[in-house]
Design a protein around this motif. Structure first.
Motif, mmCIF file in Angstrom:
data_model
loop_
_atom_site.group_PDB
_atom_site.id
_atom_site.type_symbol
_atom_site.label_atom_id
_atom_site.label_comp_id
_atom_site.label_asym_id
_atom_site.label_seq_id
_atom_site.Cartn_x
_atom_site.Cartn_y
_atom_site.Cartn_z
ATOM 1 N N LEU A 148 -8.192 2.147 -1.571
ATOM 2 C CA LEU A 148 -8.816 0.959 -1.003
ATOM 3 C C LEU A 148 -10.332 1.137 -0.905
ATOM 4 C CD1 LEU A 148 -6.383 0.219 1.982
ATOM 5 C CD2 LEU A 148 -6.290 -0.713 -0.340
ATOM 6 N N LEU A 149 -11.032 0.033 -1.031
ATOM 7 C CA LEU A 149 -12.478 0.022 -0.844
ATOM 8 C C LEU A 149 -12.794 -0.091 0.635
ATOM 9 C CD1 LEU A 149 -15.392 -0.239 -2.024
ATOM 10 C CD2 LEU A 149 -15.037 -2.728 -1.963
ATOM 11 N N ALA B 181 -8.591 -3.520 -0.978
ATOM 12 C CA ALA B 181 -9.750 -3.484 -0.098
ATOM 13 C C ALA B 181 -9.320 -3.452 1.351
ATOM 14 C CB ALA B 181 -10.639 -4.705 -0.351
ATOM 15 N N SER B 182 -10.039 -2.672 2.142
ATOM 16 C CA SER B 182 -9.870 -2.672 3.587
ATOM 17 C C SER B 182 -10.841 -3.718 4.121
ATOM 18 C CB SER B 182 -10.194 -1.294 4.162
ATOM 19 O OG SER B 182 -10.113 -1.292 5.573
ATOM 20 N N VAL C 96 -10.690 -11.789 2.940
ATOM 21 C CA VAL C 96 -9.378 -12.016 2.328
ATOM 22 C C VAL C 96 -9.505 -13.087 1.256
ATOM 23 C CG1 VAL C 96 -6.990 -12.710 2.711
ATOM 24 C CG2 VAL C 96 -8.165 -11.319 4.429
ATOM 25 N N ASP C 97 -10.261 -14.145 1.543
ATOM 26 C CA ASP C 97 -10.517 -15.185 0.536
ATOM 27 C C ASP C 97 -11.091 -14.570 -0.731
ATOM 28 O OD1 ASP C 97 -9.683 -17.508 1.878
ATOM 29 O OD2 ASP C 97 -11.566 -17.640 2.986
ATOM 30 N N GLU C 98 -12.084 -13.697 -0.568
ATOM 31 C CA GLU C 98 -12.730 -13.067 -1.715
ATOM 32 C C GLU C 98 -11.751 -12.169 -2.472
ATOM 33 O OE1 GLU C 98 -15.580 -11.785 -4.467
ATOM 34 O OE2 GLU C 98 -15.655 -13.461 -3.036
ATOM 35 N N MET C 99 -10.983 -11.394 -1.740
ATOM 36 C CA MET C 99 -10.039 -10.478 -2.366
ATOM 37 C C MET C 99 -9.004 -11.225 -3.197
ATOM 38 S SD MET C 99 -7.580 -7.663 -0.582
ATOM 39 C CE MET C 99 -6.275 -8.867 -0.441
ATOM 40 N N LEU C 100 -8.546 -12.366 -2.684
ATOM 41 C CA LEU C 100 -7.515 -13.136 -3.367
ATOM 42 C C LEU C 100 -8.005 -13.769 -4.671
ATOM 43 C CD1 LEU C 100 -5.862 -14.815 -0.248
ATOM 44 C CD2 LEU C 100 -4.775 -13.178 -1.795
ATOM 45 N N GLN D 29 -5.774 -3.565 3.587
ATOM 46 C CA GLN D 29 -5.541 -3.150 4.966
ATOM 47 C C GLN D 29 -6.350 -4.080 5.852
ATOM 48 O OE1 GLN D 29 -6.744 0.514 7.678
ATOM 49 N NE2 GLN D 29 -5.274 1.160 6.113
ATOM 50 N N VAL D 30 -5.691 -4.637 6.867
ATOM 51 C CA VAL D 30 -6.327 -5.641 7.711
ATOM 52 C C VAL D 30 -6.132 -5.303 9.181
ATOM 53 C CG1 VAL D 30 -5.990 -7.466 5.994
ATOM 54 C CG2 VAL D 30 -4.245 -7.096 7.746
#
Length: 316
Positions: A122-123, A156-157, A164-168, A177-178
């Protein structure tokens, strides 16, 4: 302990968080960093009682070293699912510099851990940046790390819904990880956990106890921020626990365990006894739908940033 299979390996519904093995962590931790014997006992206990997932990071002090020494002294017939994290200090550096930094970090992790491949990488974003600041260079390097056999999956952490929007937006990310807890449900109420579930993303949840805030004695609080922003909700949490006959830990874990889309709860411990307690808490009763709605409403206005001001202070 329930498990799912990820890339051919069992991943337990509880992951042992190992930040405590590498540094003094947690506002309610009054015992300090465990020594080698304590760390060995905790890891043996976890692995012998159904936990197949360990969470670590380059930034967790000596955590990776502790794990590597443990595996060296206690060879495993079946290695657990290991997640680690790397940090890119400057997302605006050149693509070549970013690639070199990421490869060096992963190779260092593998060497410390004494393994050939990470199950999940994870980043860990650098301070002052958001996930949106990390562009093609990071994602392209992640793709090469998978292709070169350094890890099976990347993600990504994250901290905020916007991340989360960006990751998706990017298919390369298949794990995250959230931070989520009874007091911090914005990813649930905002529909983010549902969206992660729809994309079959592995979701690790950290800060289930809000870094130990849930266990503070409200009658002994002196910090003005905690008194104003945490104490009323801790008292409300205790009321819920009294009504259900559950402990604070059981109640917090039961709520988060049963959120659709959540894969594994990352729970740390300071002692072997706490590892066993956390494993037992994973079997806490299921909360009713009415209770879950009441809980969500009761904790909808917790000011997490104010509480985090206290949690982010250097430990004395």
């Amino acid at each position: 302990m329930k498990h799912i299979t990820v890339n051919g390996k069992p991943l337990s519904q509880m992951s042992l968080g190992t930040v405590q093995l590498g540094m003094n962590y947690g506002i309610a931790n009054d015992q300090g960093q465990p020594d080698t014997a304590q760390s060995t006992a905790m890891l043996n206990c976890a692995l012998k009682n159904g936990i197949t997932s360990l969470d670590t990071a380059r930034g967790y002090g000596t955590s990776e070293d502790v794990l590597g020494n443990f595996f060296k002294e206690n060879p495993q017939e079946n290695m657990p699912f290991i997640t680690s994290k790397l940090r890119v200090e400057n997302p605006y550096a050149s693509a070549k510099e970013i690639e070199a930094e990421m490869y060096t970090s992963v190779e260092t992790s593998l060497k410390k851990l004494g393994i050939n491949k990470l199950d999940c990488l994870l980043l860990h974003r650098g301070p002052g940046y958001t996930l949106a600041d990390y562009g093609d260079a990071v994602r392209n390097t992640f793709a090469r790390l998978i292709k070169d056999g350094y890890t099976d999956m990347v993600g990504a952490s994250v901290y905020d819904p916007e991340e989360v929007d960006e990751m998706l937006l990017h298919d390369i990310y298949t794990a995250t990880q959230v931070p989520m807890s009874l007091f911090d449900q914005k990813l649930i109420t905002g529909g983010y956990t549902d969206r992660l579930k729809e994309k079959n993303i592995v979701v690790f949840v950290r800060s289930v106890f809000l870094q130990g805030v849930f266990f503070l004695d409200p009658d002994k609080m002196t910090d003005p921020l905690l008194v104003e922003y945490a104490k009323p909700y801790i008292l409300k949490l205790r009321e819920f626990c009294d009504r259900t006959g559950m402990s604070v830990a059981e109640f917090a874990i039961s709520f988060m365990r049963d959120v659709p889309g959540v894969t594994s709860l990352v729970l740390g411990a300071d002692t072997e006894e706490q590892v066993l307690q956390n494993i037992a808490y994973m079997n806490a009763p299921t909360l009713s739908a009415d209770m879950r709605r009441e809980v969500t409403e009761a904790f909808s206005n917790v000011d997490i940033p104010k509480i985090m001001e206290v949690l982010c202070r250097p430990k004395q």
